[in-house]
Motif scaffolding. Structure first.
Motif, PDB file in Angstrom:
ATOM      1  N   SER A 115       7.684  63.016  71.105  1.00 37.85           N
ATOM      2  CA  SER A 115       8.779  62.721  72.024  1.00 37.85           C
ATOM      3  C   SER A 115       8.301  62.057  73.299  1.00 37.85           C
ATOM      4  CB  SER A 115       9.516  64.022  72.375  1.00 37.85           C
ATOM      5  OG  SER A 115       8.610  64.955  72.958  1.00 37.85           O
ATOM      6  N   ASP A 116       6.981  62.088  73.563  1.00 39.04           N
ATOM      7  CA  ASP A 116       6.466  61.541  74.813  1.00 39.04           C
ATOM      8  C   ASP A 116       5.727  60.220  74.605  1.00 39.04           C
ATOM      9  OD1 ASP A 116       4.339  62.567  73.443  1.00 39.04           O
ATOM     10  OD2 ASP A 116       3.455  63.618  75.154  1.00 39.04           O
ATOM     11  N   ARG A 117       6.053  59.487  73.550  1.00 39.99           N
ATOM     12  CA  ARG A 117       5.406  58.195  73.326  1.00 39.99           C
ATOM     13  C   ARG A 117       5.782  57.228  74.446  1.00 39.99           C
ATOM     14  NH1 ARG A 117       9.236  57.697  68.950  1.00 39.99           N
ATOM     15  NH2 ARG A 117       7.563  58.052  67.453  1.00 39.99           N
ATOM     16  N   LYS A 118       4.962  56.231  74.643  1.00 40.33           N
ATOM     17  CA  LYS A 118       5.212  55.237  75.680  1.00 40.33           C
ATOM     18  C   LYS A 118       6.498  54.467  75.383  1.00 40.33           C
ATOM     19  CE  LYS A 118       1.389  56.005  77.984  1.00 40.33           C
ATOM     20  NZ  LYS A 118       1.423  56.617  79.332  1.00 40.33           N
ATOM     21  N   GLN A 119       7.233  54.181  76.437  1.00 40.77           N
ATOM     22  CA  GLN A 119       8.426  53.352  76.358  1.00 40.77           C
ATOM     23  C   GLN A 119       8.141  52.046  77.081  1.00 40.77           C
ATOM     24  OE1 GLN A 119      11.266  54.146  74.723  1.00 40.77           O
ATOM     25  NE2 GLN A 119      10.427  56.123  74.080  1.00 40.77           N
ATOM     26  N   VAL A 120       8.267  50.936  76.375  1.00 40.68           N
ATOM     27  CA  VAL A 120       7.946  49.625  76.934  1.00 40.68           C
ATOM     28  C   VAL A 120       9.238  48.847  77.185  1.00 40.68           C
ATOM     29  CG1 VAL A 120       6.731  47.441  76.552  1.00 40.68           C
ATOM     30  CG2 VAL A 120       5.742  49.588  75.702  1.00 40.68           C
ATOM     31  N   LEU A 121       9.397  48.375  78.401  1.00 38.96           N
ATOM     32  CA  LEU A 121      10.489  47.460  78.713  1.00 38.96           C
ATOM     33  C   LEU A 121       9.889  46.064  78.721  1.00 38.96           C
ATOM     34  CD1 LEU A 121      13.368  46.751  79.534  1.00 38.96           C
ATOM     35  CD2 LEU A 121      12.749  47.271  81.920  1.00 38.96           C
ATOM     36  N   HIS A 122      10.263  45.278  77.721  1.00 39.81           N
ATOM     37  CA  HIS A 122       9.687  43.944  77.560  1.00 39.81           C
ATOM     38  C   HIS A 122      10.651  42.874  78.028  1.00 39.81           C
ATOM     39  CE1 HIS A 122       8.876  40.258  75.002  1.00 39.81           C
ATOM     40  NE2 HIS A 122       7.809  40.366  75.759  1.00 39.81           N
ATOM     41  N   LEU A 123      10.200  42.061  78.997  1.00 35.76           N
ATOM     42  CA  LEU A 123      10.972  40.914  79.473  1.00 35.76           C
ATOM     43  C   LEU A 123      10.313  39.661  78.909  1.00 35.76           C
ATOM     44  CD1 LEU A 123      11.599  42.038  83.163  1.00 35.76           C
ATOM     45  CD2 LEU A 123      12.975  42.464  81.108  1.00 35.76           C
ATOM     46  N   HIS A 124      10.988  39.029  77.968  1.00 31.05           N
ATOM     47  CA  HIS A 124      10.380  37.924  77.223  1.00 31.05           C
ATOM     48  C   HIS A 124      10.320  36.638  78.041  1.00 31.05           C
ATOM     49  CE1 HIS A 124      14.097  35.632  76.500  1.00 31.05           C
ATOM     50  NE2 HIS A 124      14.686  36.804  76.479  1.00 31.05           N
ATOM     51  N   GLY A 125       9.401  35.772  77.635  1.00 35.62           N
ATOM     52  CA  GLY A 125       9.276  34.469  78.258  1.00 35.62           C
ATOM     53  C   GLY A 125      10.159  33.433  77.579  1.00 35.62           C
ATOM     54  N   GLY A 126      10.039  32.212  78.079  1.00 36.35           N
ATOM     55  CA  GLY A 126      10.845  31.106  77.567  1.00 36.35           C
ATOM     56  C   GLY A 126      11.396  30.248  78.688  1.00 36.35           C
ATOM     57  N   GLY A 127      10.704  30.280  79.850  1.00 38.03           N
ATOM     58  CA  GLY A 127      11.118  29.436  80.957  1.00 38.03           C
ATOM     59  C   GLY A 127      12.457  29.817  81.542  1.00 38.03           C
ATOM     60  N   TYR A 128      12.895  31.046  81.304  1.00 43.40           N
ATOM     61  CA  TYR A 128      14.205  31.529  81.745  1.00 43.40           C
ATOM     62  C   TYR A 128      15.351  30.776  81.082  1.00 43.40           C
ATOM     63  CZ  TYR A 128      11.508  33.727  85.500  1.00 43.40           C
ATOM     64  OH  TYR A 128      10.593  34.467  86.211  1.00 43.40           O
ATOM     65  N   ILE A 129      15.032  29.969  80.060  1.00 51.19           N
ATOM     66  CA  ILE A 129      16.060  29.154  79.415  1.00 51.19           C
ATOM     67  C   ILE A 129      16.119  29.343  77.910  1.00 51.19           C
ATOM     68  CG2 ILE A 129      14.599  27.094  79.075  1.00 51.19           C
ATOM     69  CD1 ILE A 129      17.071  25.415  79.929  1.00 51.19           C
ATOM     70  N   LEU A 130      14.988  29.710  77.291  1.00 53.37           N
ATOM     71  CA  LEU A 130      14.931  29.882  75.842  1.00 53.37           C
ATOM     72  C   LEU A 130      14.989  31.359  75.471  1.00 53.37           C
ATOM     73  CD1 LEU A 130      12.165  27.288  74.886  1.00 53.37           C
ATOM     74  CD2 LEU A 130      14.649  26.990  74.834  1.00 53.37           C
ATOM     75  N   GLN A 131      15.573  31.633  74.313  1.00 49.78           N
ATOM     76  CA  GLN A 131      15.666  32.992  73.811  1.00 49.78           C
ATOM     77  C   GLN A 131      14.386  33.363  73.051  1.00 49.78           C
ATOM     78  OE1 GLN A 131      17.856  34.552  75.145  1.00 49.78           O
ATOM     79  NE2 GLN A 131      19.958  33.828  74.845  1.00 49.78           N
TER      80      GLN A 131
END
Length: 340
Positions: A115-131
């Motif tokens: 229950s205490d595994r790491k939680q990662v919040l990932h903010l992806h790249g793409g020049g703020y324009i690509l998905q």
């Protein structure tokens, strides 16, 4: 930022021709590896990057303007995982504050089931324009398989239809909700390219808001200055097979919206580094964004900020996301840094 995209129209390279080109140079770069300490696979990735035509679009003002115009005309389309993506771990799609959010969890046979595994919040790249591209998904899937961590990836609002002013409140709210279920020291903020800049800026915003910092910030080839104004940028522009200063500057202005691109939320290199979570940064000497990565390292060290800096010779933008030996080493360093 741009992990190899074949989304730019009228720039299609035949598979056979591409394979032939790579095969022709492959043997030569196996030999070169002994002299440059660069794997043949990574050099082939460089060649493929140049063949995509992304740099041409970002370098040529007319082509870049046409690209932005096309994006405006396309509208703000909803995102779905590319059909070509095959994941070995389950992924859940959710709606959060009018924003799509994906969560990758380890399968029953992957990683530690605690229950205490790491939680990662990932903010992806793409020049703020690509998905997110397939390479993002394969990288995250591999990370989950290796660690058993859970990864949350929001599809935050993108330019040219939105700006940072609309994206930060949504991601900040998501982080607050993560804190309700996870101790801050068990949260990791991870981002590459524009997502790396977003991560650093978010950490600075957390400090201003009086919220607890995560356990660590992981920045991969981060875009730290939306103005790309460091004098050395022009030098590394010539080495980078994918990105170009002209296009980055234009994208940075769009991300800043009506604000000054030097604003610390758009250009976190200008923000306060003290009081932030420990930083781990990966970059390469064939990356146009290297000068600002070095600037961040220098600034952090002068302030006594905890930063683990990994600069790889001859590596390109976002190299840890690619199937190359150097990426395997970087991934080991990333995991050991978080778990130590």
């Amino acid at each position: 930022m741009f992990v190899i995209k074949h989304q730019l129209k009228n720039r299609r390279t035949g598979t056979a021709a591409l394979a032939g080109t790579v095969a022709a140079v492959g043997g030569y770069y196996v030999y070169r590896k002994q002299a440059t300490n660069q794997s043949a696979a990574s050099k082939c990735i460089e060649i493929i990057m140049r063949l995509t035509g992304v740099k041409m679009v970002l370098s040529d003002p007319k082509k870049f303007d046409k690209f932005i115009k096309t994006k405006r005309l396309e509208g703000d389309k909803p995102y779905s995982i590319p059909k070509i993506v095959r994941l070995k771990n389950p992924v859940k799609r959710m709606e959060y504050d009018d924003m799509i959010v994906y969560k990758l969890r380890p399968s029953e046979t992957t990683g530690e089931q605690t229950s205490d595994r790491k939680q990662v919040l990932h903010l992806h790249g793409g020049g703020y324009i690509l998905q997110p591209h397939k390479r993002h998904w394969h990288f995250l899937d591999k990370l989950v398989r290796r660690t058993g961590w859970e990864i949350t990836m929001p599809i935050y609002p993108k330019i040219p239809h939105h700006s940072y002013e609309e994206s930060f409140p949504k991601v900040l709210s998501l982080y607050k909700d993560m804190l309700k279920e996870t101790a801050p020291e068990d949260i990791v903020l991870l981002g590459e390219s524009s997502g790396g800049g977003f991560v650093l800026a978010l950490a600075q915003l957390l400090k201003k808001e009086g919220l607890p910092q995560p356990g660590r910030l992981i920045l991969i080839s981060p875009w730290l200055d939306a103005t790309v104004s460091d004098p050395d940028i022009a030098v590394f522009d010539k080495k980078d097979p994918l990105l170009a200063q002209h296009g980055l500057k234009g994208l940075g202005e769009l991300w800043a919206g009506s604000d000054d691109p030097k604003n610390e939320l758009a250009s976190p290199i200008n923000g306060d580094l003290q009081g932030l979570a420990p930083i781990t940064l990966f970059t390469g000497t064939h990356d146009i964004l290297l000068p600002d990565a070095r600037n961040l390292k220098e600034k952090a060290e002068k302030l006594g900020v905890d930063i683990a800096y990994h600069e790889y010779p001859n590596m390109t933008h976002c190299f840890p996301l690619y199937p190359i030996p150097e990426a395997d080493k970087a991934l080991e360093q990333l995991i050991s840094t978080v778990e130590s």
